[in-house]
Enzyme design. Sequence first.
Site, mmCIF file in Angstrom:
data_model
loop_
_atom_site.group_PDB
_atom_site.id
_atom_site.type_symbol
_atom_site.label_atom_id
_atom_site.label_comp_id
_atom_site.label_asym_id
_atom_site.label_seq_id
_atom_site.Cartn_x
_atom_site.Cartn_y
_atom_site.Cartn_z
ATOM 1 N N GLN A 112 -71.088 -4.367 38.651
ATOM 2 C CA GLN A 112 -70.438 -4.118 37.354
ATOM 3 C C GLN A 112 -68.945 -3.844 37.498
ATOM 4 O O GLN A 112 -68.242 -3.705 36.501
ATOM 5 C CB GLN A 112 -71.110 -2.908 36.665
ATOM 6 C CG GLN A 112 -72.546 -3.144 36.261
ATOM 7 C CD GLN A 112 -72.691 -4.062 35.062
ATOM 8 O OE1 GLN A 112 -71.779 -4.212 34.249
ATOM 9 N NE2 GLN A 112 -73.840 -4.701 34.937
ATOM 10 N N SER A 130 -71.918 -10.240 41.871
ATOM 11 C CA SER A 130 -72.670 -11.302 41.195
ATOM 12 C C SER A 130 -71.774 -11.991 40.175
ATOM 13 O O SER A 130 -71.200 -11.326 39.304
ATOM 14 C CB SER A 130 -73.876 -10.658 40.500
ATOM 15 O OG SER A 130 -74.633 -11.630 39.863
ATOM 16 N N THR A 153 -79.621 -24.496 51.720
ATOM 17 C CA THR A 153 -78.501 -25.349 51.322
ATOM 18 C C THR A 153 -77.674 -24.616 50.267
ATOM 19 O O THR A 153 -78.218 -24.069 49.309
ATOM 20 C CB THR A 153 -79.029 -26.687 50.759
ATOM 21 O OG1 THR A 153 -79.801 -27.295 51.786
ATOM 22 C CG2 THR A 153 -77.896 -27.610 50.344
ATOM 23 N N CYS A 203 -86.525 -0.352 28.135
ATOM 24 C CA CYS A 203 -87.213 -0.685 26.878
ATOM 25 C C CYS A 203 -87.075 -2.162 26.566
ATOM 26 O O CYS A 203 -87.983 -2.782 26.055
ATOM 27 C CB CYS A 203 -86.605 0.087 25.713
ATOM 28 S SG CYS A 203 -86.784 1.843 25.888
HETATM 29 C C1 LIG Z 1 -75.503 -2.773 38.867
HETATM 30 C C2 LIG Z 1 -76.291 -4.038 39.017
HETATM 31 N N1 LIG Z 1 -76.801 -4.372 40.216
HETATM 32 C C3 LIG Z 1 -77.503 -5.499 40.403
HETATM 33 C C4 LIG Z 1 -77.743 -6.362 39.368
HETATM 34 C C5 LIG Z 1 -78.533 -7.617 39.620
HETATM 35 O O1 LIG Z 1 -77.685 -8.723 39.635
HETATM 36 P P1 LIG Z 1 -78.284 -10.219 39.467
HETATM 37 O O2 LIG Z 1 -78.648 -10.353 38.045
HETATM 38 O O3 LIG Z 1 -77.139 -11.105 39.840
HETATM 39 O O4 LIG Z 1 -79.419 -10.335 40.406
HETATM 40 C C6 LIG Z 1 -77.249 -6.060 38.091
HETATM 41 C C7 LIG Z 1 -77.548 -6.949 36.934
HETATM 42 O O5 LIG Z 1 -77.761 -6.505 35.837
HETATM 43 C C8 LIG Z 1 -76.501 -4.865 37.918
HETATM 44 O O6 LIG Z 1 -76.002 -4.530 36.721
#
Ligand SMILES: Cc1ncc(COP(=O)(O)O)c(C=O)c1O
Length: 399
Positions: A182, A202, A240, A328
């Site tokens: 985040q 991510s 890959t 939820c």
């Molecule tokens: C703090 C945090 N860690 C990990 C993830 C997981 O990431 P991904 O959706 O790319 O697997 C998220 C996704 O909501 C996240 O907010």
Amino acid sequence: MGAQRTIYLDHAATTFVKPEVLEAMIPYFTKYFGNPSSIYGIARDSKHAIDVARVQAAKALGADPDEIYFTSGGSESDNWAIKGIALANRKRGNHIITTRIEHHAVLHTCQFLEKEGFEVTYLPVDQYGLVNPEDLEKAITDRTILISVMYANNEIGTIEPIAELGAIARKHKVYFHTDAVQAIGTIPIDVKSQNIDLLSLSAHKFYGPKGIGALYIRKGVRIENLIHGGGQERRRRAGTENLAGIVGLGKAIEMATADIPGHNAKIRSMRDRLVKGVMEKIPHTRLNGHPEMRLPGNFNMSFEYIEGESMLLWLDEEGICASTGSACTSGSLEPSHVLLATGLPVEISHGSLRLSLGDANTEEDVDFVLEVLPSVVKKLRDMSPLYQKSGKEGGCNVQ
Ligand SMILES: Cc1ncc(COP(=O)(O)O)c(C=O)c1O
């Protein structure tokens, strides 16, 4: 009839792909589609594109390019960091420290390892969701091999004192991992000065595509592979490569980190106006998370006598995409483990709303939410026997 317009206020769940990012990706689906492991021309182009993206990601983190490993996203990066360190360092110790407010990609991985004989300490947080560095230092034993603390919380937006926690880990020679999923694009990151050994990210959280992420692994860290197979990613992550995804991640992280202060100022001012307006217009409301040390786009508030899911449905009718920020939304009625960890009572945590602002938003969106939300809350409270009985119509808020 459905809503006339869509107001997207769920950037913490995922973001749209920026046109420039998509444009950069397209040739890698069609023209330069070669397998980066092959040895002819178009494959060399693919390999070169991955090298470029690796430099872009490294630059954004203050890392060296050969410390970046592409994965399928945040969940895989978290799994790899935690399981990989646990397995490779088992002889040194079996103790892991994390917090009670981590994403499930970290919490469930730790719970899995507990079944495999590891011991996990889940640090508490204060009312704002902050980890106390003294608690961390006290929890370290001579069996501790890994500390994993998220950079910023996905539900309440609280930003943890990562550099300070990293320094404690380094002092005790314990590996330090942070889930920065985040944080990218809103917090300047420098893995070296912040004492970070492993960092997860991510792309779909910073206007890149879904299904692609990365794990930063500091040179010299002893870690086992998670995905076994071919020799991709310098023999550390088989499969890959998601070529176009990697190109998209590179472009997206470059754009997201180009002007963090400018981006934050715009988003923060909209968020602050939203919080202030809601506080003024809706009684018996509280802000969750830290008042200042929070992500600029994060709004998380609890409304007494309200069910979060009912609120979401009414907001959806108006075209507003929001979230309760809790489990939820995935069909379980469990209250949010994050809100509970901050000491929020179960009944209040059920009435929580997360709005996460980002580049899809405008001041008009804020005006519209301030127009719609008070009437949604009022409608739901008017239907609540508990609210009627409480005699609390009118009244004030908890900050
Ligand atoms: C703090 C945090 N860690 C990990 C993830 C997981 O990431 P991904 O959706 O790319 O697997 C998220 C996704 O909501 C996240 O907010």
